[in-house]
Enzyme design. Structure first.
Site, PDB file in Angstrom:
ATOM      1  CB  CYS A  22      -0.955  -0.011   1.188  1.00  0.00           C
ATOM      2  SG  CYS A  22      -2.099  -1.395   1.096  1.00  0.00           S
ATOM      3  CG  HIS A  30      -3.319   3.292   1.639  1.00  0.00           C
ATOM      4  ND1 HIS A  30      -3.601   2.866   0.360  1.00  0.00           N
ATOM      5  CD2 HIS A  30      -3.465   2.214   2.439  1.00  0.00           C
ATOM      6  CE1 HIS A  30      -3.883   1.580   0.387  1.00  0.00           C
ATOM      7  NE2 HIS A  30      -3.815   1.160   1.639  1.00  0.00           N
ATOM      8  CG  ASN A  43      -6.471  -1.038   0.200  1.00  0.00           C
ATOM      9  OD1 ASN A  43      -5.781  -0.506  -0.675  1.00  0.00           O
ATOM     10  ND2 ASN A  43      -5.961  -1.537   1.312  1.00  0.00           N
TER      11      ASN A  43
END
Ligand SMILES: CC(C)(COP(=O)(O)OP(=O)(O)OC[C@H]1O[C@@H](n2cnc3c(N)ncnc32)[C@H](O)[C@@H]1OP(=O)(O)O)[C@@H](O)C(=O)NCCC(=O)NCCS
Length: 339
Positions: free
Chosen positions: A114, A254, A284
């Site tokens: 990520c 994020h 995500n």
């Protein structure tokens, strides 16, 4: 020394949607649980079996070139943050270089989950600041649906597919990337990983049967570290640059979990309207989240806006970037922001 400034943004999102209602039919979960625990309503899924991460990355990169009005052969370097490369090698950056026709570019992939986009951005900036390159494409792209186990309710509700890309160019004025902070801590590796397919556990019948080619995570542990890691690193970059919550125009976090984002924003002393959030629509997308946010909010960005980008992910890996936006996003042709 010139600063590296973002001068264009592009994106690609597959059309197919996977809603919380769809997931209710796959695993024992429900819309209310997913929305309140994560903030996610739906994600995009790249269903075409002939297309993978390099396709999405190339589409996002092409949009960057179109919006900036430059041709592919002007690109010097392509960096792709991804944990879902089309294959282990060639690197996704090589596939993108070929598909884009970027005949003068070299490139490589950055494997930082990520944090992939942030680490790629920090790396690309170095090549601009050193004067070695004039035009660097930084892409975050992941086809998470290719490594998600859709019988595991603790992971399949979170992830989606998508890609975002930016162009970095030198800027002699006050705009561009001012500072960045990066961290890894491999002792957290066990909490979020895909075990098989590498040199330790090459693909075998056993690894397939044990579903070791899918993401596994201990959500509660990751959550605990992510809340602290992302808030700490965002606070740290503000402190290093004498910024208060009033000085920051936008947090670009994020998109892993709305509660992690809220904790970071609150630690930074930011009003909610300064926080870029699109997790409800895309989930995500791993390395894709930050450039996808920049794309959605581009129409609200003006020269001199102070942005703090922050991410936390597998590795563990985490970091933050402080940059001053370089152009008027409302004047970009075809901008249809949703932020
Ligand atoms: C995964 C995550 C959403 C789970 O939320 P949580 O609040 O931590 O939930 P827990 O894991 O503590 O589980 C709470 C309960 O819900 C249940 N549950 C887990 N997944 C569920 C689902 N999809 N639907 C319904 N119930 C679920 C659990 O079994 C547990 O039940 P129990 O209390 O009876 O044991 C959260 O931990 C998270 O976002 N972690 C970080 C993930 C992340 O950022 N990963 C990407 C890398 S950055």
């Amino acid at each position: 020394m010139p600063r590296a400034a973002i001068t264009a943004v592009g994106h690609f999102l597959p059309e197919d949607r996977l809603t919380n209602a769809d997931l209710e039919r796959l695993v024992d979960t429900n819309d209310e649980w997913i929305r309140t625990r994560t903030g996610i309503r739906e994600r995009r899924i790249l269903r075409d079996p002939d297309k993978a991460t390099s396709y999405m990355a190339t589409r996002a990169a092409q949009e960057v070139l179109d919006r900036r009005g430059i041709s592919a052969d002007e690109i010097d370097l392509i960096i792709v943050g991804t944990v879902t490369p089309d294959m282990l090698f060639p690197a996704t950056a090589c596939l993108v270089q070929h598909q884009l026709g970027a005949s003068n570019a070299w490139g490589f992939d950055v494997l930082a989950a990520c944090s992939g986009f942030l680490f790629s951005l920090a790396t690309g900036a170095q090549f601009i600041e050193s004067g070695k390159h004039q035009k660097v494409l930084v892409i975050g792209a992941d086809k998470m649906s290719s490594i998600v186990d859709y019988s595991d309710r603790t992971t399949c509700i979170i992830f989606g597919d998508g890609a975002g890309a930016v162009l970095l160019e030198p800027h002699d004025g006050p705009y561009g990337i001012i500072d960045s902070v990066e961290h890894v801590d491999g002792s957290g590796g066990d909490f979020l990983k895909m075990e098989a397919g590498g040199s330790l556990l090459p693909a075998s019948h056993e690894t397939v049967e044990r579903k070791q080619h899918s993401v596994r995570q201990e959500g509660r542990q990751v959550f605990k570290f992510a809340v602290k890691g992302m808030a700490d690193v965002a606070a740290n970059i503000m402190e290093r640059n004498d910024l208060t919550g009033n000085d920051v125009d936008f947090l670009v976090p994020h998109q892993a979990n709305l509660r992690i984002i809220d904790a970071t924003a609150s630690r930074m002393g930011l009003d909610p309207d300064k926080v870029m959030i699109n997790i409800e629509r895309y989930g995500n997308t791993t390395a894709g989240t930050i450039p996808l946010c920049l794309y959605d909010w581009e129409h609200r960005l003006r020269p001199g806006h102070n942005l703090v980008l922050a991410a936390f992910g597998g590795g563990f890996s985490w970091g933050a970037t402080y940059l001053r936006w370089a152009y008027d996003g409302s004047k970009v042709r075809g901008v249809k922001g949703e932020g």
